[in-house]
Design an enzyme around this catalytic site. Sequence first.
Site, PDB file in Angstrom:
ATOM      1  CD  GLU A  74      -3.324   0.677   1.953  1.00  0.00           C
ATOM      2  OE1 GLU A  74      -4.342   1.359   1.795  1.00  0.00           O
ATOM      3  OE2 GLU A  74      -3.166  -0.115   2.909  1.00  0.00           O
TER       4      GLU A  74
ATOM      5  CE1 TYR B  40      -3.295  -4.045   1.003  1.00  0.00           C
ATOM      6  CE2 TYR B  40      -3.060  -2.542  -0.853  1.00  0.00           C
ATOM      7  CZ  TYR B  40      -3.663  -2.880   0.347  1.00  0.00           C
ATOM      8  OH  TYR B  40      -4.639  -2.060   0.881  1.00  0.00           O
TER       9      TYR B  40
ATOM     10  CG  ASP C  80      -2.548  -6.163   4.271  1.00  0.00           C
ATOM     11  OD1 ASP C  80      -3.239  -7.120   4.672  1.00  0.00           O
ATOM     12  OD2 ASP C  80      -2.979  -4.988   4.240  1.00  0.00           O
TER      13      ASP C  80
ATOM     14  CG  ASN D  49      -6.579  -7.048   3.058  1.00  0.00           C
ATOM     15  OD1 ASN D  49      -6.959  -6.565   4.119  1.00  0.00           O
ATOM     16  ND2 ASN D  49      -6.220  -6.308   2.024  1.00  0.00           N
TER      17      ASN D  49
ATOM     18  CG  ASP E 265      -3.949   1.428   8.696  1.00  0.00           C
ATOM     19  OD1 ASP E 265      -2.936   1.040   8.075  1.00  0.00           O
ATOM     20  OD2 ASP E 265      -5.059   1.597   8.140  1.00  0.00           O
TER      21      ASP E 265
END
Length: 351
Positions: free
Chosen positions: A79, A152, A191, A193, A293
Site C-alpha cells: 500500500e 498486497y 498484507d 487481508n 495503521d
Amino acid sequence: MAVKRAADTAVEPAAKKTLVQAAVPTNKTMPTDYSFIEPAPAGCRKIVTFNVNSLAAACKKGFKEYVAAEDPDILCLQETKANQPMAFLLSKKQYPHQLWHCSRAKKGYSGTAVFSKIKPLRSQYGFETSTIDDEGRLITLEFETFHLVACYVPNAGEKLVRLDRRMRWDDAMRAHLDSLEKTKPVVYTGDLNVAHCEVDLARPDTNHRSAGFTDEERGSFSKTLQGSAYPRIDAFRHLHPDARGDAYTYFGYRANCREKAVGWRLDYFVVSQPLLPRVAGVVNRNQCYGASDHVPLLLYLRDEDHAAAHDPAGLPAEDPCKSEAAPAAEPASDKPEPVASDKPDAESAGE
C-alpha cells in the site's frame, strides 16, 4: 549499521513459544527509542513486511527512522500509493536492489515495493498467466535457495463488493505458488487481508460477514496453506499458537481501536514446508505503530547451512482453525468494529 554474521556460530533451533499474554501496546506514534530492536541471530537473514498505508505519509511519521533501526536484509512494503518509484527513499548503497510495482488502474492506490541487500536471480511483476494484477500488488523475487512472493492481497471491500475478485485473486495466487514450488520453496509474505482464525481478531463474533473474516476468505486461505506439492505454514501462528492481542498487526483508525487494543492479524509470513527448519523466529513489532495503521512483521530466516536437521517445533497442524465451529452467516455488525475495510481508503468498487 550492517548486521554482522558469524558463519561459525551455532544457531539455536526455533521452538514453539508459549507467550504470556502481555498488555498490547497502545501508543499512537512511532517510538523514539529503538533499543528493543536486536540484530538478527548469527547465520540468519532478517526479512520485514510492512503495510505503510501511503509511503509518503509514513515518511512523515517515523518510517525511515524505523527502517534505519531495524536494518532488514529485505524489506517488503504494501500500500505504497506511489505513482512512480521514490528515487531517494532509501540509499542504493544500503539497498542496491529496489523494485517498485505501481498501480496502473488508479493513481495513488495500492502498490508494492521490495528493497533488498541481496541480489535476486530474477524478478517478476504480477502474475505470469493472469492479468488480474493491474493494481501493483505482487512482486516475486528468486534467490539462490527460495522464491520470495511479496504481496498486497485485494480487500473484499465494503459490503463485500469485491469478494468475487478476491476469490479469483486467491485462485491465481495458488497457481503461482504451485508453479514456483516446482523449482524452489517459497516465502509468501505481505498484507494478506485475512484473519484466518477466530484468535486472529479481537471480536470475531460480530465480524463473520466483514471483509477479511468471511467464511469464503478464511476457507480460501486454508486451501492456500494446504498447498499442492507439500503444505505451507503460517510461520507466526506455528511458533505462537496461543498469541492473541500481541499477534495483531492492524488497528483501524476508527473508534480508537489502537487505544482499545482491538485489532486484526492481517500480515503474514507463509513458508513452504521444506523451509520450516530455516525459520528461526517471527516477531510482531507491535510497538512500532503510528507510521501506518499496520505494524511491521519480521522473519528470521536461517542461511541454508545453518538450518536445523529437522523442525524441533513439530509438524504443523492440519488446519489451525479446524477446531472452530463453522461460523454462521450473519449481516455485518453496525457496531464500530475494526473491519478490514475501516481504512479511510477502503477498497470498494465505487472508489
